[in-house]
Design an enzyme around this catalytic site. Structure first.
Site, PDB file in Angstrom:
ATOM      1  N   GLN A 174       0.736  -1.368   0.344  1.00 33.74           N
ATOM      2  CA  GLN A 174       0.211   0.008  -0.151  1.00 33.74           C
ATOM      3  C   GLN A 174       1.139   1.437   0.082  1.00 33.74           C
ATOM      4  O   GLN A 174       1.847   1.260   0.516  1.00 33.74           O
ATOM      5  CB  GLN A 174      -1.049   0.087   1.416  1.00 33.74           C
ATOM      6  CG  GLN A 174      -2.166   1.085   1.022  1.00 33.74           C
ATOM      7  CD  GLN A 174      -2.590   0.731   2.732  1.00 33.74           C
ATOM      8  OE1 GLN A 174      -3.869   0.951   2.516  1.00 33.74           O
ATOM      9  NE2 GLN A 174      -2.459   1.507   4.281  1.00 33.74           N
TER      10      GLN A 174
ATOM     11  N   ASP B 194     -19.150  16.276  -7.331  1.00 33.94           N
ATOM     12  CA  ASP B 194     -18.080  15.913  -8.286  1.00 33.94           C
ATOM     13  C   ASP B 194     -18.511  15.359 -10.054  1.00 33.94           C
ATOM     14  O   ASP B 194     -19.362  15.499 -10.081  1.00 33.94           O
ATOM     15  CB  ASP B 194     -16.396  15.497  -8.218  1.00 33.94           C
ATOM     16  CG  ASP B 194     -15.420  16.181  -8.536  1.00 33.94           C
ATOM     17  OD1 ASP B 194     -15.592  16.121  -9.565  1.00 33.94           O
ATOM     18  OD2 ASP B 194     -14.562  17.130  -8.382  1.00 33.94           O
TER      19      ASP B 194
ATOM     20  N   HIS C 269     -11.744  12.987 -12.438  1.00 37.81           N
ATOM     21  CA  HIS C 269     -11.772  13.846 -11.080  1.00 37.81           C
ATOM     22  C   HIS C 269     -12.413  13.188  -9.565  1.00 37.81           C
ATOM     23  O   HIS C 269     -11.224  13.555  -8.869  1.00 37.81           O
ATOM     24  CB  HIS C 269     -12.213  14.997 -11.929  1.00 37.81           C
ATOM     25  CG  HIS C 269     -11.797  16.451 -10.764  1.00 37.81           C
ATOM     26  ND1 HIS C 269     -12.473  17.063 -10.423  1.00 37.81           N
ATOM     27  CD2 HIS C 269     -10.803  16.766 -11.396  1.00 37.81           C
ATOM     28  CE1 HIS C 269     -11.981  17.922  -9.640  1.00 37.81           C
ATOM     29  NE2 HIS C 269     -11.243  17.969 -10.357  1.00 37.81           N
TER      30      HIS C 269
ATOM     31  N   LEU D 240      -9.132   3.004   1.399  1.00 37.58           N
ATOM     32  CA  LEU D 240      -9.424   1.996   2.890  1.00 37.58           C
ATOM     33  C   LEU D 240      -8.358   1.873   3.031  1.00 37.58           C
ATOM     34  O   LEU D 240      -6.781   2.328   1.322  1.00 37.58           O
ATOM     35  CB  LEU D 240      -9.669   1.113   1.911  1.00 37.58           C
ATOM     36  CG  LEU D 240     -11.055   1.305   1.195  1.00 37.58           C
ATOM     37  CD1 LEU D 240     -11.739  -0.128   0.795  1.00 37.58           C
ATOM     38  CD2 LEU D 240     -12.061   1.284   3.086  1.00 37.58           C
TER      39      LEU D 240
ATOM     40  N   ASN E 279      -5.940  -0.890   3.582  1.00 39.75           N
ATOM     41  CA  ASN E 279      -6.705  -1.972   3.196  1.00 39.75           C
ATOM     42  C   ASN E 279      -5.316  -2.977   2.986  1.00 39.75           C
ATOM     43  O   ASN E 279      -5.492  -3.932   2.417  1.00 39.75           O
ATOM     44  CB  ASN E 279      -7.408  -2.539   2.162  1.00 39.75           C
ATOM     45  CG  ASN E 279      -6.671  -1.714   0.882  1.00 39.75           C
ATOM     46  OD1 ASN E 279      -6.197  -1.156   0.342  1.00 39.75           O
ATOM     47  ND2 ASN E 279      -8.361  -1.946   0.115  1.00 39.75           N
TER      48      ASN E 279
ATOM     49  N   THR F  66      -3.243  -2.243   0.269  1.00 32.68           N
ATOM     50  CA  THR F  66      -2.928  -2.372  -1.157  1.00 32.68           C
ATOM     51  C   THR F  66      -3.240  -0.946  -1.723  1.00 32.68           C
ATOM     52  O   THR F  66      -4.135  -0.641  -1.378  1.00 32.68           O
ATOM     53  CB  THR F  66      -3.869  -3.414  -2.107  1.00 32.68           C
ATOM     54  OG1 THR F  66      -2.403  -3.884  -3.634  1.00 32.68           O
ATOM     55  CG2 THR F  66      -5.542  -3.097  -2.006  1.00 32.68           C
TER      56      THR F  66
ATOM     57  N   VAL G 135      -3.879   2.575  -2.502  1.00 31.87           N
ATOM     58  CA  VAL G 135      -3.117   3.862  -1.923  1.00 31.87           C
ATOM     59  C   VAL G 135      -4.183   3.994  -0.679  1.00 31.87           C
ATOM     60  O   VAL G 135      -5.017   3.341  -0.138  1.00 31.87           O
ATOM     61  CB  VAL G 135      -3.866   5.147  -2.784  1.00 31.87           C
ATOM     62  CG1 VAL G 135      -2.542   5.411  -3.691  1.00 31.87           C
ATOM     63  CG2 VAL G 135      -5.131   5.239  -3.165  1.00 31.87           C
TER      64      VAL G 135
ATOM     65  N   ALA H  43     -15.240  29.532  -4.349  1.00 32.62           N
ATOM     66  CA  ALA H  43     -13.574  29.999  -3.050  1.00 32.62           C
ATOM     67  C   ALA H  43     -13.927  30.999  -2.642  1.00 32.62           C
ATOM     68  O   ALA H  43     -12.957  31.020  -1.234  1.00 32.62           O
ATOM     69  CB  ALA H  43     -12.304  30.096  -3.685  1.00 32.62           C
TER      70      ALA H  43
ATOM     71  N   TYR I 209     -16.505  32.222  -1.136  1.00 31.75           N
ATOM     72  CA  TYR I 209     -18.100  32.407   0.167  1.00 31.75           C
ATOM     73  C   TYR I 209     -16.911  31.987   1.761  1.00 31.75           C
ATOM     74  O   TYR I 209     -16.446  31.211   1.482  1.00 31.75           O
ATOM     75  CB  TYR I 209     -18.817  30.827  -0.352  1.00 31.75           C
ATOM     76  CG  TYR I 209     -19.211  31.217  -1.308  1.00 31.75           C
ATOM     77  CD1 TYR I 209     -20.128  32.384  -2.072  1.00 31.75           C
ATOM     78  CD2 TYR I 209     -20.183  30.428  -1.770  1.00 31.75           C
ATOM     79  CE1 TYR I 209     -20.276  32.848  -3.094  1.00 31.75           C
ATOM     80  CE2 TYR I 209     -20.228  30.175  -2.986  1.00 31.75           C
ATOM     81  CZ  TYR I 209     -21.101  31.291  -3.716  1.00 31.75           C
ATOM     82  OH  TYR I 209     -21.611  31.930  -5.059  1.00 31.75           O
TER      83      TYR I 209
ATOM     84  N   VAL J  62     -17.487  28.720   3.360  1.00 28.36           N
ATOM     85  CA  VAL J  62     -16.016  27.494   3.107  1.00 28.36           C
ATOM     86  C   VAL J  62     -14.959  27.737   3.651  1.00 28.36           C
ATOM     87  O   VAL J  62     -14.689  27.845   4.148  1.00 28.36           O
ATOM     88  CB  VAL J  62     -17.218  26.982   1.881  1.00 28.36           C
ATOM     89  CG1 VAL J  62     -17.935  27.225   1.423  1.00 28.36           C
ATOM     90  CG2 VAL J  62     -16.298  28.348   1.348  1.00 28.36           C
TER      91      VAL J  62
ATOM     92  N   SER K  24      -7.728  21.313  -6.841  1.00 27.35           N
ATOM     93  CA  SER K  24      -8.571  20.415  -6.565  1.00 27.35           C
ATOM     94  C   SER K  24      -8.454  18.943  -5.676  1.00 27.35           C
ATOM     95  O   SER K  24      -8.922  18.169  -5.354  1.00 27.35           O
ATOM     96  CB  SER K  24      -9.064  19.431  -8.120  1.00 27.35           C
ATOM     97  OG  SER K  24      -9.952  20.519  -8.741  1.00 27.35           O
TER      98      SER K  24
END
Length: 417
Positions: A111, A145, A178, A189, A191, A193, A195, A291, A293, A296, A360
């Protein structure tokens, strides 16, 4: 309503996909490599006969149009070749052939902890608990997205919570890549493996508002926000790595009739924390929404190539200076945090992995950080979450570099969560 000509993705698609160990990308539904086969021969009585049998078999396959890549003489007798399905079927019927089987993808079992996860100290977070044992963070994160690859084996996608605002009759399955990449940074995860994400195993709600070209409309985006707000009792965090032209009127969109701003304010009031990308114009984020506001958490991008402070990492997928403000990132008073956004390795469509750059890619690090905080502080308001993330942040990165606003933002750090 903000002036736009289409909602554009904020990713800078400047890096090619990292090659898979097997050298090919595959569907999550099948690991077969089209047109490639492994042919095993039956045993021969003597070594000389065995050698001759292998040579004869390779010659026969070549005469049938097969392109032989490997010849096996020791561990087994046979060969690997590219050929048509009909040729493979014909060879399977030959008396000297033991079997003809499809070649398949193989992947490393290790991983990868992406550099951004390292740089933000997610590996030290007791809530993230990154140890390869698939412990999952009990938080719900919506990704507004291009959708998410619903079958990606390294993502905990909550299908029943999904919505497609771009084409309502289709499931919110990613057709661009994306959203899947963003989702992996938030919560791939743990797990053993692929990422691992910032908040491993969070339930990811796929909310598709952008199409295969990475564009859409504000009406579709508001549809996504509306869906999130409908489920505000369940959804804790939203990532929005998208944007367009517009400004903050300081009145939740009531003064300048900004429907997007009004929708986000209502959603935040309902208790949902929003992490959004600053945009990639190397300009003041004050002219970009969402962006600009105040409600956020707006995230700029750090160039980090080795997951460590100090500026010693060599550039990888694109040119920039390690541990500095990314040369494309927006800046200004609206920026709340900075997070890694250059050469970020994460999940890709088709069950694979790829590297992308952009604000992003920075924003989902913060969305994952917010998820970690809310896992231990489930009643925290969005304002409290923002304050906690800023309070835990570090100034240990090189500045001013490309940052043009005169203010050094705090770098996301989640080790205390």
């Amino acid at each position: 309503m903000p002036k736009i000509f289409g909602v554009a993705l904020l990713a800078l698609l400047l890096a090619a996909a990292s090659p898979a160990p097997a050298g090919a990308e595959t569907s999550a539904h099948s690991d077969r490599i089209a047109g490639r086969y492994i042919v095993t021969l039956k045993d021969a009585p003597a070594s000389a006969d065995a050698e001759a049998a292998v040579d004869a078999a390779v010659e026969q396959a070549t005469s049938m149009g097969a392109a032989v890549q490997h010849v096996y003489r020791h561990a087994l007798r046979g060969y690997a070749a590219s050929m048509s399905a009909s040729a493979a079927a014909a060879l399977a019927d030959e008396p000297g052939v033991q079997s003809v089987q499809p070649d398949r993808i193989v992947r490393t079992a290790a991983q990868t902890v992406p550099t951004g996860v390292n740089r933000t100290d997610a590996g030290l977070s007791p809530t993230a608990g990154i140890d390869g044992k698939d412990t999952r963070v009990d938080v719900d994160v919506a990704v507004i997205d291009t959708g998410i690859d619903l079958d990606h084996p390294d993502l905990n996608v909550y299908r029943d919570g999904g919505k497609n605002c771009w084409l309502s009759w289709l499931p919110p399955n990613d057709l661009h890549g994306h959203g899947t990449h963003v989702a992996g940074t938030v919560g791939a995860l743990d797990n053993g493996t692929g990422v691992v994400g910032m908040a491993p195993g969070v339930r990811l709600w796929p909310v598709q508002v952008l199409g295969p070209l990475g564009t859409g409309s504000w009406s579709d985006v508001i549809c996504g926000i509306d869906h999130v707000t409908e489920h505000a009792d369940d959804i804790d965090v939203v990532n929005m790595s998208l944007g367009g032209e517009g400004t903050d009127d300081g009145d939740c969109g009531k003064t300048n009739d900004d429907a997007l701003h009004q929708a986000i304010c209502a959603s935040v009031e309902a208790g949902v924390t929003y992490a959004v990308a600053a945009a990639n114009d190397h300009a003041d984020a004050a002219k970009t929404v969402p962006a600009s506001y105040d409600e956020v958490i707006t995230v700029s991008a750090l160039a980090d190539f080795d997951g460590k402070p100090g500026g010693l990492g060599r550039s990888t997928c694109r040119s920039d200076q390690d541990d500095t403000f990314a040369d494309f990132s927006n800046f200004g008073a609206d920026i709340d945090l900075i997070a890694p956004g250059v050469c970020v390795y994460s999940t890709a469509m088709g069950g694979g992995y790829t590297t992308l750059s952009g604000t992003s890619m920075a924003s989902p690090h913060v969305a994952g950080g917010a998820a970690l905080y809310l896992a231990k502080n489930p009643d925290a308001s969005p304002n409290s979450v923002k304050a906690a993330l800023q309070g835990a942040g570090t100034l240990d990165w090189t500045w001013p570099s490309q940052d043009s606003d005169g203010t050094k933002e705090r770098l996301l750090r989640v080790s205390s969560f």
